[in-house]
Scaffold this motif. Structure first.
Motif, short mmCIF file in Angstrom:
data_model
loop_
_atom_site.label_atom_id
_atom_site.label_comp_id
_atom_site.label_asym_id
_atom_site.label_seq_id
_atom_site.Cartn_x
_atom_site.Cartn_y
_atom_site.Cartn_z
N SER A 52 -20.13 -9.87 32.51
CA SER A 52 -18.88 -10.41 33.03
C SER A 52 -17.72 -9.85 32.21
CB SER A 52 -18.86 -11.94 32.92
OG SER A 52 -19.89 -12.49 33.69
N VAL A 53 -16.68 -9.46 32.91
CA VAL A 53 -15.43 -9.02 32.28
C VAL A 53 -14.35 -9.92 32.84
CG1 VAL A 53 -13.81 -7.11 31.97
CG2 VAL A 53 -16.28 -6.63 32.15
N VAL A 54 -13.63 -10.62 31.95
CA VAL A 54 -12.67 -11.63 32.38
C VAL A 54 -11.35 -11.43 31.63
CG1 VAL A 54 -12.19 -14.11 32.48
CG2 VAL A 54 -14.53 -13.29 32.76
N ILE A 55 -10.25 -11.48 32.38
CA ILE A 55 -8.92 -11.47 31.76
C ILE A 55 -8.38 -12.89 31.80
CG2 ILE A 55 -6.59 -10.54 31.81
CD1 ILE A 55 -7.67 -8.24 33.54
N LEU A 56 -7.94 -13.38 30.65
CA LEU A 56 -7.35 -14.72 30.57
C LEU A 56 -5.88 -14.62 30.19
CD1 LEU A 56 -10.11 -16.71 28.69
CD2 LEU A 56 -9.59 -16.74 31.11
N TYR A 57 -5.06 -15.42 30.88
CA TYR A 57 -3.64 -15.56 30.57
C TYR A 57 -3.40 -17.03 30.22
CZ TYR A 57 -3.22 -11.07 32.93
OH TYR A 57 -3.37 -9.76 33.30
N PRO A 58 -3.38 -17.38 28.94
CA PRO A 58 -3.26 -18.79 28.57
C PRO A 58 -1.91 -19.43 28.91
CG PRO A 58 -3.36 -17.41 26.62
CD PRO A 58 -3.58 -16.52 27.80
N ASN A 59 -0.85 -18.64 29.11
CA ASN A 59 0.48 -19.19 29.40
C ASN A 59 0.94 -18.83 30.81
OD1 ASN A 59 0.62 -20.20 26.77
ND2 ASN A 59 1.49 -18.29 26.01
N GLU A 60 0.00 -18.87 31.77
CA GLU A 60 0.30 -18.57 33.16
C GLU A 60 1.51 -19.35 33.61
OE1 GLU A 60 -0.14 -16.59 36.51
OE2 GLU A 60 -1.80 -16.44 35.16
N PRO A 61 2.49 -18.82 34.28
CA PRO A 61 2.48 -17.55 34.99
C PRO A 61 2.84 -16.34 34.13
CG PRO A 61 4.51 -18.66 35.49
CD PRO A 61 3.70 -19.58 34.59
N SER A 62 3.16 -16.54 32.88
CA SER A 62 3.45 -15.41 32.00
C SER A 62 2.21 -14.55 31.84
CB SER A 62 3.90 -15.92 30.63
OG SER A 62 4.08 -14.84 29.75
N ARG A 63 2.37 -13.26 31.84
CA ARG A 63 1.27 -12.32 31.68
C ARG A 63 1.01 -11.99 30.22
NH1 ARG A 63 -1.57 -13.31 35.80
NH2 ARG A 63 -1.19 -12.11 37.65
N LEU A 64 1.74 -12.63 29.33
CA LEU A 64 1.54 -12.47 27.90
C LEU A 64 1.53 -13.83 27.24
CD1 LEU A 64 3.86 -9.43 27.22
CD2 LEU A 64 1.37 -9.43 27.17
N PRO A 65 0.68 -14.04 26.29
CA PRO A 65 -0.37 -13.15 25.82
C PRO A 65 -1.53 -13.08 26.83
CG PRO A 65 -0.58 -15.25 24.73
CD PRO A 65 0.66 -15.32 25.59
N CYS A 66 -2.44 -12.14 26.57
CA CYS A 66 -3.62 -12.01 27.41
C CYS A 66 -4.81 -11.60 26.54
CB CYS A 66 -3.40 -10.99 28.52
SG CYS A 66 -3.12 -9.31 27.91
N LYS A 67 -6.00 -11.86 27.06
CA LYS A 67 -7.24 -11.46 26.38
C LYS A 67 -8.24 -11.00 27.42
CE LYS A 67 -7.05 -14.38 22.30
NZ LYS A 67 -7.83 -15.18 21.38
N VAL A 68 -9.02 -9.99 27.04
CA VAL A 68 -10.12 -9.51 27.87
C VAL A 68 -11.41 -9.90 27.18
CG1 VAL A 68 -11.27 -7.50 28.89
CG2 VAL A 68 -8.76 -7.54 28.69
N TYR A 69 -12.24 -10.69 27.88
CA TYR A 69 -13.53 -11.13 27.35
C TYR A 69 -14.66 -10.37 28.05
CZ TYR A 69 -11.34 -15.15 25.14
OH TYR A 69 -10.57 -15.96 24.36
N TYR A 70 -15.72 -10.13 27.28
CA TYR A 70 -16.93 -9.48 27.79
C TYR A 70 -18.10 -10.38 27.46
CZ TYR A 70 -20.56 -5.85 28.20
OH TYR A 70 -21.66 -5.11 28.54
N ALA A 71 -18.89 -10.71 28.47
CA ALA A 71 -20.00 -11.64 28.26
C ALA A 71 -21.28 -11.11 28.89
CB ALA A 71 -19.65 -13.01 28.85
N LYS A 72 -22.38 -11.51 28.28
CA LYS A 72 -23.73 -11.23 28.79
C LYS A 72 -24.37 -12.60 29.02
CE LYS A 72 -24.00 -7.07 25.96
NZ LYS A 72 -24.76 -6.35 24.92
N PRO A 73 -24.04 -13.24 30.15
CA PRO A 73 -24.37 -14.65 30.34
C PRO A 73 -25.85 -15.02 30.28
CG PRO A 73 -23.40 -13.71 32.33
CD PRO A 73 -23.33 -12.67 31.26
N LYS A 74 -26.75 -14.15 30.65
CA LYS A 74 -28.17 -14.52 30.68
C LYS A 74 -28.92 -14.06 29.44
CE LYS A 74 -28.32 -14.37 35.68
NZ LYS A 74 -28.92 -13.75 36.85
N GLU A 75 -28.20 -13.54 28.44
CA GLU A 75 -28.87 -12.95 27.29
C GLU A 75 -28.59 -13.66 25.97
OE1 GLU A 75 -28.70 -8.55 27.35
OE2 GLU A 75 -27.73 -8.85 29.29
N ASN A 76 -27.98 -14.83 26.01
CA ASN A 76 -27.67 -15.58 24.79
C ASN A 76 -26.91 -14.75 23.76
OD1 ASN A 76 -28.81 -17.97 25.66
ND2 ASN A 76 -30.84 -17.36 24.99
#
Length: 101
Positions: A37-61
């Motif tokens: 999974s690749v996910v972009i999060l915007y914690p202060n929506e609707p502002s596009r900053l700050p942002c973070k890109v997360y990478y997850a392997k959900p079935k692999e612990n």
């Protein structure tokens, strides 16, 4: 160690489900029995900053990782996430955008 992995996965799920945090885009990538999974999060929506890109392997612990983040450059996270998804696809992964935001 297993406890930390589960705790980190739980924290990411809480972040993803939080009403104050908005996702611009997320991708699910599959290769044989594996999922990424690749996910972009915007914690202060609707502002596009700050942002973070997360990478997850959900079935692999595996603890989800922050690959990139930006405080000052708009579209940085979007460009980095899309380039990373393109790289996964070049390695044989099948990726699809999860939402239309």
């Amino acid at each position: 160690m297993k406890y930390l992995i589960h705790k980190a996965c739980g924290l990411l799920l809480i972040l993803l489900m939080s009403p104050s945090v908005s996702m611009a885009d997320s991708w699910s990538c599959h290769y044989q029995e594996l999922t990424r999974s690749v996910v972009i999060l915007y914690p202060n929506e609707p502002s596009r900053l700050p942002c973070k890109v997360y990478y997850a392997k959900p079935k692999e612990n595996v603890i989800p990782r922050t690959l990139w983040e930006a405080q000052n450059e708009e579209n940085y996270c979007q460009r980095k996430a899309e380039a990373f998804v393109d790289k996964l696809e070049s390695w044989g992964w099948q990726c699809a955008l999860d939402n239309d935001s």
